[in-house]
Write an enzyme that holds these catalytic residues in place. Structure first.
Site, mmCIF file in Angstrom:
data_model
loop_
_atom_site.group_PDB
_atom_site.id
_atom_site.type_symbol
_atom_site.label_atom_id
_atom_site.label_comp_id
_atom_site.label_asym_id
_atom_site.label_seq_id
_atom_site.Cartn_x
_atom_site.Cartn_y
_atom_site.Cartn_z
ATOM 1 N N GLY A 169 -38.866 59.786 21.113
ATOM 2 C CA GLY A 169 -38.866 58.262 21.454
ATOM 3 C C GLY A 169 -40.214 57.315 20.870
ATOM 4 O O GLY A 169 -40.571 57.648 19.801
ATOM 5 N N ASN A 170 -40.454 56.303 22.102
ATOM 6 C CA ASN A 170 -41.532 55.348 21.257
ATOM 7 C C ASN A 170 -42.497 56.275 20.832
ATOM 8 O O ASN A 170 -43.641 56.399 19.905
ATOM 9 C CB ASN A 170 -41.994 54.618 22.977
ATOM 10 C CG ASN A 170 -40.805 53.591 23.162
ATOM 11 O OD1 ASN A 170 -39.967 53.074 21.711
ATOM 12 N ND2 ASN A 170 -39.911 53.129 24.111
ATOM 13 N N VAL A 171 -43.244 56.908 22.050
ATOM 14 C CA VAL A 171 -44.677 57.837 21.309
ATOM 15 C C VAL A 171 -44.404 58.841 21.055
ATOM 16 O O VAL A 171 -45.773 59.019 19.402
ATOM 17 C CB VAL A 171 -44.865 58.278 23.163
ATOM 18 C CG1 VAL A 171 -46.817 59.924 22.287
ATOM 19 C CG2 VAL A 171 -45.924 57.479 23.918
ATOM 20 N N GLY A 224 -39.487 65.562 22.429
ATOM 21 C CA GLY A 224 -39.176 63.874 22.624
ATOM 22 C C GLY A 224 -39.805 63.090 21.420
ATOM 23 O O GLY A 224 -40.566 62.738 21.498
ATOM 24 N N LYS A 277 -51.626 52.177 42.317
ATOM 25 C CA LYS A 277 -49.786 52.268 41.930
ATOM 26 C C LYS A 277 -49.292 51.394 42.677
ATOM 27 O O LYS A 277 -49.798 50.929 44.417
ATOM 28 C CB LYS A 277 -49.744 53.708 41.955
ATOM 29 C CG LYS A 277 -48.498 53.460 40.720
ATOM 30 C CD LYS A 277 -48.720 54.472 39.779
ATOM 31 C CE LYS A 277 -47.828 54.095 38.577
ATOM 32 N NZ LYS A 277 -48.030 54.573 37.349
HETATM 33 P P1 NAD Z 1 -39.479 57.168 25.365
HETATM 34 O O1 NAD Z 1 -38.141 56.788 26.329
HETATM 35 O O2 NAD Z 1 -39.091 56.715 24.440
HETATM 36 O O3 NAD Z 1 -39.080 58.571 24.682
HETATM 37 C C1 NAD Z 1 -38.527 59.521 25.651
HETATM 38 C C2 NAD Z 1 -38.020 60.491 24.675
HETATM 39 O O4 NAD Z 1 -37.430 61.849 24.986
HETATM 40 C C3 NAD Z 1 -36.481 60.190 23.918
HETATM 41 O O5 NAD Z 1 -36.083 60.016 22.766
HETATM 42 C C4 NAD Z 1 -35.637 61.041 24.918
HETATM 43 O O6 NAD Z 1 -34.257 61.195 24.428
HETATM 44 C C5 NAD Z 1 -36.268 62.409 24.802
HETATM 45 N N1 NAD Z 1 -36.252 63.083 25.570
HETATM 46 C C6 NAD Z 1 -35.529 63.257 27.337
HETATM 47 N N2 NAD Z 1 -34.951 65.176 27.275
HETATM 48 C C7 NAD Z 1 -35.087 65.832 26.861
HETATM 49 C C8 NAD Z 1 -35.140 66.898 26.798
HETATM 50 N N3 NAD Z 1 -34.936 67.487 27.695
HETATM 51 N N4 NAD Z 1 -35.583 67.184 25.494
HETATM 52 C C9 NAD Z 1 -35.411 66.890 24.469
HETATM 53 N N5 NAD Z 1 -36.238 64.989 23.996
HETATM 54 C C10 NAD Z 1 -36.012 64.484 25.353
HETATM 55 O O7 NAD Z 1 -40.375 57.275 26.174
HETATM 56 P P2 NAD Z 1 -42.127 57.391 25.693
HETATM 57 O O8 NAD Z 1 -42.473 56.123 25.987
HETATM 58 O O9 NAD Z 1 -42.264 58.018 23.997
HETATM 59 O O10 NAD Z 1 -43.035 58.232 26.524
HETATM 60 C C11 NAD Z 1 -42.913 59.311 26.094
HETATM 61 C C12 NAD Z 1 -43.668 60.366 27.681
HETATM 62 O O11 NAD Z 1 -44.912 59.795 27.719
HETATM 63 C C13 NAD Z 1 -43.109 60.186 28.831
HETATM 64 O O12 NAD Z 1 -43.202 61.034 29.695
HETATM 65 C C14 NAD Z 1 -43.711 58.988 29.101
HETATM 66 O O13 NAD Z 1 -44.484 59.042 30.997
HETATM 67 C C15 NAD Z 1 -45.220 59.365 28.385
HETATM 68 N N6 NAD Z 1 -46.112 58.198 28.690
HETATM 69 C C16 NAD Z 1 -45.978 57.238 27.824
HETATM 70 C C17 NAD Z 1 -47.358 56.386 27.319
HETATM 71 C C18 NAD Z 1 -46.964 54.853 26.633
HETATM 72 O O14 NAD Z 1 -47.675 54.448 26.325
HETATM 73 N N7 NAD Z 1 -44.858 54.781 26.496
HETATM 74 C C19 NAD Z 1 -48.520 56.543 27.859
HETATM 75 C C20 NAD Z 1 -48.138 57.264 28.794
HETATM 76 C C21 NAD Z 1 -47.577 58.633 28.763
#
Ligand code: NAD
Length: 362
Positions: free
Chosen positions: A190-192, A188, A88
């Site tokens: 978001g993307n995932v 949450g 990292k």
């Molecule tokens: P993102 O930023 O696209 O989505 C996160 C979502 O969570 C947002 O819509 C945000 O508004 C919401 N959020 C934030 N605080 C909140 C709360 N207190 N209550 C409810 N919703 C809340 O992130 P992502 O890329 O979807 O990733 C989500 C999680 O998965 C993160 O913790 C990230 O580290 C982890 N992750 C993501 C990936 C990936 O491929 N994107 C891979 C491994 C781990």
């Protein structure tokens, strides 16, 4: 001088304590680059890990973060069956104000000098564009856009991995991995989270969703016919499965007390506030926890595919393997009566030790 030597000793002591192989401090006054690259273990392959750009309060905090995160990457790669080590990097600074092409390319040259021992990718505070600047200086970077040979957005793959993790847990708790009729709360979207909602709805799962972004919440609820839940009610919903896909540390003393879920399986990193305490509390309460770093490994698998030139089919196969890997973890957890997070660490450590031993023969 005495101060300097005790600082050096203390850094090396930290490396010894966590089992790190190497840490590189990068300093380029011309571009303002101040970065730390931590290589935890390279038994299985090159150390792969994202580069985080963050305004740390001091260097000690940056070092502690990079050491912790790089060790976690070793475990994640190992348990996912990938031939990658753990690494990292952190760049100290404000990504909105201090990031320039020159700074990223200067950082890329430090990675180049590691000759492939460390390969990086995006993380908090860095973007695909930044990876492309690094790529101008070195091949040892993933997460560049599809147009220049990258594997593209990892989120759909991450969601798919979480979906398989959920299925493996459902099989354990309900005797079948059919998801129809089960209920899942996705925190949450978001993307995932949104991709996960889509996969679950396709299987006729009752989906509850929660997000601090109210517009998005209503929009996703309408699009997939999911039920929006107020943030203060999430831990008391009657859902079978809780899928944390927003923040870490949502599994803690306060929330465990309220939980009625049978399963916790989501994408967020570091879901357990304290690995040593809360894994055991979930076991005691009979809640099956799918270790986060195992079931959210889709993003890492995507990077691995980019690195090795695997196509989409192989990426999906590796992601589907999360189902079997989760089953293995559950099996060991039951056999030894230990929390699943501990079972996952033991499996990861055993794989590294086994491969280390075959490398001793020529
Ligand atoms: P993102 O930023 O696209 O989505 C996160 C979502 O969570 C947002 O819509 C945000 O508004 C919401 N959020 C934030 N605080 C909140 C709360 N207190 N209550 C409810 N919703 C809340 O992130 P992502 O890329 O979807 O990733 C989500 C999680 O998965 C993160 O913790 C990230 O580290 C982890 N992750 C993501 C990936 C990936 O491929 N994107 C891979 C491994 C781990």
């Amino acid at each position: 001088m005495a101060g300097n030597s005790s600082l050096t000793t203390s850094i090396l002591d930290q490396l010894t304590a966590l089992g790190h192989k190497k840490v590189v401090f990068c300093n380029d006054p011309d571009t303002g680059l101040k970065a730390i690259i931590a290589i935890h273990d390279t038994t299985l392959g090159p150390a792969l890990g994202g580069t985080r750009m963050w305004t740390y309060n001091n260097e000690a905090e940056a070092l502690a973060d990079v050491l912790r995160l790089s060790k976690a990457m070793t475990y994640k790669a190992a348990i996912s069956g990938l031939n990658l080590g753990g690494g990292k990097a952190v760049i100290i600074g404000d990504s909105r104000k201090q990031k320039t092409e020159a700074l990223m390319r200067s950082y890329g040259r430090f990675i180049k000098n590691l000759n492939g021992e460390f390969v990086t990718a995006e993380d908090v505070g860095t973007t695909t564009k930044d990876m492309e600047y690094i790529r101008m200086e070195t091949q040892h970077v993933t997460g560049v856009s599809e147009s220049i040979g990258g594997a593209g957005d990892p989120s759909p793959i991450t969601a798919k991995g979480v979906f398989y993790g959920i299925k493996a847990c459902v099989k354990e708790v309900y005797g079948t991995d059919m998801l129809a009729g089960r209920s899942v709360l996705v925190q949450g979207i978001g993307n995932v989270g949104e991709h996960l909602v889509e996969l679950l709805r396709k299987e006729n799962v009752d989906v509850y969703i929660s997000d601090i972004n109210e517009d998005r919440l209503q929009q996703v609820a309408r699009k997939y016919k999911a039920k929006a839940v107020d943030a203060d009610k999430i831990f008391t919903t009657g859902a079978d499965i809780y899928a944390p896909c927003a923040l870490g540390a949502t599994v803690n003393d306060n929330t465990i007390k309220k939980m009625k879920f049978s399963i916790i399986a989501g994408s967020a990193n570091n879901q357990l506030l304290d690995e040593n305490i809360h894994g055991q509390k979930l076991l005691d309460k009979g809640i099956l926890y799918a270790p986060d770093y195992l079931i959210n490994a889709g993003g890492l698998i995507n990077c691995y595919s980019e690195l090795t030139g695997f196509g989409k089919k192989r990426t999906m196969q590796l992601t589907e393997h999360i189902y079997e890997a989760t089953r293995e973890v559950i099996k060991l957890s039951k056999m030894e009566n230990i929390p699943t997070n501990l079972a996952a660490s033991r499996i990861a450590e055993a794989r590294i030790a086994a491969i280390k031993s075959i490398k001793s023969s020529y």
